[in-house]
Design a protein around this motif. Structure first.
Motif, PDB file in Angstrom:
ATOM      1  N   CYS A   3       0.821  -1.213   0.000  1.00 43.52           N
ATOM      2  CA  CYS A   3       0.000   0.000   0.000  1.00 43.52           C
ATOM      3  C   CYS A   3       0.856   1.265   0.000  1.00 43.52           C
ATOM      4  CB  CYS A   3      -0.934  -0.013   1.210  1.00 43.52           C
ATOM      5  SG  CYS A   3      -2.172  -1.328   1.128  1.00 43.52           S
ATOM      6  N   HIS A  29      -2.557  -4.427  -7.770  1.00 44.55           N
ATOM      7  CA  HIS A  29      -2.812  -4.078  -6.368  1.00 44.55           C
ATOM      8  C   HIS A  29      -4.170  -3.395  -6.230  1.00 44.55           C
ATOM      9  CE1 HIS A  29      -1.762  -3.214  -2.179  1.00 44.55           C
ATOM     10  NE2 HIS A  29      -2.405  -2.090  -2.366  1.00 44.55           N
ATOM     11  N   CYS A  33      -6.919  -4.642  -3.528  1.00 43.91           N
ATOM     12  CA  CYS A  33      -6.942  -3.869  -2.288  1.00 43.91           C
ATOM     13  C   CYS A  33      -8.053  -2.835  -2.345  1.00 43.91           C
ATOM     14  CB  CYS A  33      -5.581  -3.202  -2.076  1.00 43.91           C
ATOM     15  SG  CYS A  33      -5.480  -2.310  -0.523  1.00 43.91           S
ATOM     16  N   CYS A  36      -6.993   0.764  -1.279  1.00 41.39           N
ATOM     17  CA  CYS A  36      -6.294   1.591  -2.259  1.00 41.39           C
ATOM     18  C   CYS A  36      -7.226   2.020  -3.385  1.00 41.39           C
ATOM     19  CB  CYS A  36      -5.074   0.852  -2.795  1.00 41.39           C
ATOM     20  SG  CYS A  36      -3.723   0.831  -1.593  1.00 41.39           S
ATOM     21  N   HIS A  74      -7.261   3.613   6.621  1.00 38.31           N
ATOM     22  CA  HIS A  74      -6.676   2.319   6.282  1.00 38.31           C
ATOM     23  C   HIS A  74      -6.363   1.494   7.515  1.00 38.31           C
ATOM     24  CE1 HIS A  74      -4.080  -0.520   4.044  1.00 38.31           C
ATOM     25  NE2 HIS A  74      -4.842  -0.169   3.042  1.00 38.31           N
TER      26      HIS A  74
HETATM   27 ZN   LIG Z   1      -3.402  -1.276  -0.827  1.00 37.13          ZN
END
Ligand SMILES: [Zn+2]
Length: 76
Positions: A3, A29, A33, A36, A74
């Motif tokens: 991340c 990613h 994720c 993100c 996060h």
């Molecule tokens: Zn991420």
């Protein structure tokens, strides 16, 4: 890609400045994720509010604001 790396590359991604291999890892990613993905959306919203894509790097103050917002949601 983790991340932190993703966050580092968001501006370059939006500026189409990533090499193909890095962009592939970035998109991979992004698909894996959710955090993100939301960060990228938030980033795009911020940019549209600013009215333009920032130059190569954001100002340190703007970057800190975005990064702290990123880490806040996060980690919770
Ligand atoms: Zn991420």
């Amino acid at each position: 890609m983790n991340c932190d790396e993703f966050v580092e590359l968001v501006t370059a991604f939006l500026d189409n400045a990533l090499d193909p291999e890095t962009e592939a890892r970035f998109v991979e990613h992004l698909a894996l994720c959710e955090g993100c993905e939301r960060y990228l959306e938030q980033f795009r919203t911020t940019i549209s509010e600013l009215g333009r894509l920032p130059p190569e790097t954001l100002s340190p103050a703007t970057r800190d604001t975005l990064l702290s917002a990123f880490h806040d949601w996060h980690t919770t």
